[in-house]
Scaffold this motif. Structure first.
Motif, PDB file in Angstrom:
ATOM      1  N   GLU A  66       0.840  -1.202   0.000  1.00 17.62           N
ATOM      2  CA  GLU A  66       0.000   0.000   0.000  1.00 17.62           C
ATOM      3  C   GLU A  66       0.870   1.244   0.000  1.00 17.62           C
ATOM      4  O   GLU A  66       0.557   2.239  -0.682  1.00 17.62           O
ATOM      5  CB  GLU A  66      -0.914   0.005   1.218  1.00 17.62           C
ATOM      6  CG  GLU A  66      -1.992  -1.073   1.203  1.00 17.62           C
ATOM      7  CD  GLU A  66      -2.856  -1.017   2.446  1.00 17.62           C
ATOM      8  OE1 GLU A  66      -3.267   0.102   2.834  1.00 17.62           O
ATOM      9  OE2 GLU A  66      -3.123  -2.078   3.036  1.00 17.62           O
ATOM     10  N   PHE A  67       1.942   1.209   0.748  1.00 14.55           N
ATOM     11  CA  PHE A  67       2.872   2.336   0.769  1.00 14.55           C
ATOM     12  C   PHE A  67       3.445   2.582  -0.617  1.00 14.55           C
ATOM     13  O   PHE A  67       3.468   3.713  -1.105  1.00 14.55           O
ATOM     14  CB  PHE A  67       3.983   2.052   1.775  1.00 14.55           C
ATOM     15  CG  PHE A  67       5.081   3.079   1.783  1.00 14.55           C
ATOM     16  CD1 PHE A  67       4.947   4.253   2.500  1.00 14.55           C
ATOM     17  CD2 PHE A  67       6.261   2.857   1.065  1.00 14.55           C
ATOM     18  CE1 PHE A  67       5.972   5.202   2.506  1.00 14.55           C
ATOM     19  CE2 PHE A  67       7.281   3.798   1.073  1.00 14.55           C
ATOM     20  CZ  PHE A  67       7.135   4.975   1.789  1.00 14.55           C
ATOM     21  N   THR A  70       1.324   4.325  -3.166  1.00 13.97           N
ATOM     22  CA  THR A  70       1.080   5.752  -2.935  1.00 13.97           C
ATOM     23  C   THR A  70       2.224   6.547  -3.565  1.00 13.97           C
ATOM     24  O   THR A  70       3.383   6.167  -3.436  1.00 13.97           O
ATOM     25  CB  THR A  70       1.016   6.041  -1.422  1.00 13.97           C
ATOM     26  OG1 THR A  70       0.025   5.196  -0.826  1.00 13.97           O
ATOM     27  CG2 THR A  70       0.658   7.487  -1.161  1.00 13.97           C
ATOM     28  N   HIS A  72       5.358   8.477  -4.415  1.00 16.58           N
ATOM     29  CA  HIS A  72       6.535   8.750  -3.607  1.00 16.58           C
ATOM     30  C   HIS A  72       7.744   8.749  -4.525  1.00 16.58           C
ATOM     31  O   HIS A  72       7.657   8.370  -5.691  1.00 16.58           O
ATOM     32  CB  HIS A  72       6.702   7.686  -2.516  1.00 16.58           C
ATOM     33  CG  HIS A  72       7.007   6.319  -3.060  1.00 16.58           C
ATOM     34  ND1 HIS A  72       6.029   5.503  -3.599  1.00 16.58           N
ATOM     35  CD2 HIS A  72       8.177   5.632  -3.163  1.00 16.58           C
ATOM     36  CE1 HIS A  72       6.582   4.377  -4.010  1.00 16.58           C
ATOM     37  NE2 HIS A  72       7.883   4.430  -3.759  1.00 16.58           N
ATOM     38  N   MET A 105       7.562  11.084   0.767  1.00 15.93           N
ATOM     39  CA  MET A 105       6.123  11.035   0.580  1.00 15.93           C
ATOM     40  C   MET A 105       5.518  12.149   1.435  1.00 15.93           C
ATOM     41  O   MET A 105       5.882  12.284   2.611  1.00 15.93           O
ATOM     42  CB  MET A 105       5.569   9.678   1.031  1.00 15.93           C
ATOM     43  CG  MET A 105       4.055   9.559   0.952  1.00 15.93           C
ATOM     44  SD  MET A 105       3.451   7.954   1.565  1.00 15.93           S
ATOM     45  CE  MET A 105       4.069   6.870   0.247  1.00 15.93           C
ATOM     46  N   ASP A 109      -0.124  12.049   3.170  1.00 14.13           N
ATOM     47  CA  ASP A 109      -0.411  10.769   2.519  1.00 14.13           C
ATOM     48  C   ASP A 109      -0.002   9.600   3.412  1.00 14.13           C
ATOM     49  O   ASP A 109      -0.709   8.585   3.506  1.00 14.13           O
ATOM     50  CB  ASP A 109       0.327  10.677   1.177  1.00 14.13           C
ATOM     51  CG  ASP A 109      -0.289  11.555   0.107  1.00 14.13           C
ATOM     52  OD1 ASP A 109      -1.474  11.923   0.247  1.00 14.13           O
ATOM     53  OD2 ASP A 109       0.403  11.883  -0.859  1.00 14.13           O
ATOM     54  N   ASP A 112      -2.535   9.354   6.223  1.00 18.23           N
ATOM     55  CA  ASP A 112      -3.778   8.765   5.724  1.00 18.23           C
ATOM     56  C   ASP A 112      -3.652   7.251   5.605  1.00 18.23           C
ATOM     57  O   ASP A 112      -4.592   6.505   5.903  1.00 18.23           O
ATOM     58  CB  ASP A 112      -4.139   9.366   4.352  1.00 18.23           C
ATOM     59  CG  ASP A 112      -4.790  10.741   4.470  1.00 18.23           C
ATOM     60  OD1 ASP A 112      -5.368  11.036   5.533  1.00 18.23           O
ATOM     61  OD2 ASP A 112      -4.728  11.508   3.492  1.00 18.23           O
ATOM     62  N   LEU A 113      -2.480   6.775   5.154  1.00 21.90           N
ATOM     63  CA  LEU A 113      -2.253   5.340   5.030  1.00 21.90           C
ATOM     64  C   LEU A 113      -2.339   4.658   6.393  1.00 21.90           C
ATOM     65  O   LEU A 113      -3.000   3.625   6.551  1.00 21.90           O
ATOM     66  CB  LEU A 113      -0.893   5.103   4.377  1.00 21.90           C
ATOM     67  CG  LEU A 113      -0.483   3.664   4.050  1.00 21.90           C
ATOM     68  CD1 LEU A 113       0.487   3.662   2.878  1.00 21.90           C
ATOM     69  CD2 LEU A 113       0.184   2.961   5.234  1.00 21.90           C
TER      70      LEU A 113
END
Length: 395
Positions: A66-67, A70, A72, A105, A109, A112-113
């Motif tokens: 998931e990271f 996002t 980055h 990042m 964000d 939020d993760l």
């Protein structure tokens, strides 16, 4: 009180430390409430470096994919341009981690993760737009919760444990009688944005007449400029002097900064301090609430997250049986205080070099020459920056 909440652990502050701890405690099956004074995480000029140690933790939590999904950017080594000559400050290529890079990042964000991952557990609760003002004590003077105000008025949250993760400007520590030990800071940091043209690049760190850090945000550059502590008053003359310093470090960047005005520049006053004691009966401070760090190395976020991991590992099993006692809270401080002291000592030593001014053609300082000439030293600094003095594991 009508608006009273009862929970096992209340965490004041929805930053990296607070949300990571909330996630870990909810993952252990605890009822945990994180209180954030803002409605969202959208604040600019906050640290956004995610070090290899933190990415390793995300891998252990099953959140690395998931990271990576996002937006980055990655950096496998930290480089510095000294009057145009590039050298490596830190090399992450040999680290025993899931990813051997430092990632950038936007912090909102990343938060939020973490919040989304924590919300998958039924015991996790996030209260936004709620400002905590003071602690609540029981008849034995033990801290038993916090009180403040939210969208529906006054709110009181009672808990077996209060965690202060609200940052360097926390009011809870002072209200609980926890006092910091100050370490003189020689520098402040000016943050500002500059527009970016297509394919335009700058070195990450430029030095030799002061220091500039340039973070590529895709459609703009976020700039950090190190200045002597207390030298910024926010006047037009200050802006003119700043532009001249930038021009002497990087003529091209100085040209781009020509149009900057006072309102475009944001000041971060650097403080190197830590609490004499991180806890009192019923409450523990972690992250910047316990130890304000310099931005040197960008390690503050990752130290705070490691505080959270250690707190969950040490106190999580206890919370399942009873309220933690002072000796339990002291175990967390003893675990984390040593890496904080070591890191702050290194940061204090870096303040002079970060502020030094030399003329073009002057010899490269000895520490930088050693890094330039001995690749193994850059791997040592890479371990210090990328992992920290005492990295933590989730399990």
């Amino acid at each position: 009180m009508d608006n009273r909440i009862d929970t096992t652990c209340v965490i004041v502050g929805g930053g990296p430390a607070g949300l990571m701890l909330g996630l870990l405690l909810a993952r252990q099956g605890h009822d945990v409430t994180v209180v954030e004074k803002h409605a969202d995480f959208l604040r600019d000029f906050r640290g956004d470096t995610i070090h290899p140690s933190t990415q390793q933790l995300l891998a252990e939590l099953g959140l690395l994919d998931e990271f990576l999904a996002t937006p980055h950017s990655d950096m496998s080594r930290v480089t510095l341009s000294w009057h145009g000559a590039e050298l490596t400050l830190a090399d992450f290529s040999r680290l025993p981690t899931a990813r051997r890079v430092m990632s950038f990042m936007p912090q909102w964000d990343f938060l939020d993760l973490l919040a989304a991952a924590a919300a998958r557990y039924p015991g996790f609760h996030l209260l936004r737009s709620t400002r905590i003002d003071e602690v609540v004590r029981d008849q034995d003077r033990r801290i038993a919760g916090v009180t403040g105000s939210g969208p529906e008025g006054v709110v009181e949250i009672r808990a077996a444990l209060v965690i202060d993760a609200s940052g360097r400007d926390s009011v809870l520590g002072a209200s609980a009688g926890l006092m910091p030990v100050g370490v003189a800071a020689a520098m402040d940091v000016l943050w500002f944005r500059l527009p970016k043209a297509a394919s335009e690049t700058y070195p990450f760190v430029q030095a030799g007449a002061g220091m500039i850090i340039t973070i590529d945000r895709g459609d703009f550059f976020q700039i950090a400029h190190v200045i002597p502590a207390g030298s910024w008053t926010g006047s037009d003359d200050d802006v003119a002097r700043m532009k001249e310093r930038i021009r002497s470090i990087s003529p091209r960047l100085g040209e781009a900064a020509t149009g900057l005005e006072v309102d475009d520049v944001h000041l971060l006053r650097v403080r190197l301090e830590r609490l004499r004691r991180w806890y009192t009966d019923g409450m523990l401070c972690i992250g910047d609430s316990a130890h304000a760090m310099s931005p040197a190395g960008g390690v503050g976020i990752n130290l705070a997250i490691q505080d959270a991991v250690a707190t969950a590992r040490i106190l999580g099993p206890i919370l399942g049986r009873r309220a933690p006692r002072p000796r339990d809270l002291r175990r967390v401080e003893r675990r984390r205080a040593w890496p904080v002291r070591v890191t702050q000592a290194v940061q204090r030593g870096l303040q002079g070099p970060l502020l030094s001014t030399t003329e073009p053609g002057a010899p490269v300082p000895l520490p930088l020459r050693m890094l330039r000439d001995h690749a193994a030293l850059a791997r040592v600094t890479g371990r210090f920056v990328g992992l920290g003095v005492r990295p933590e594991r989730v399990e």
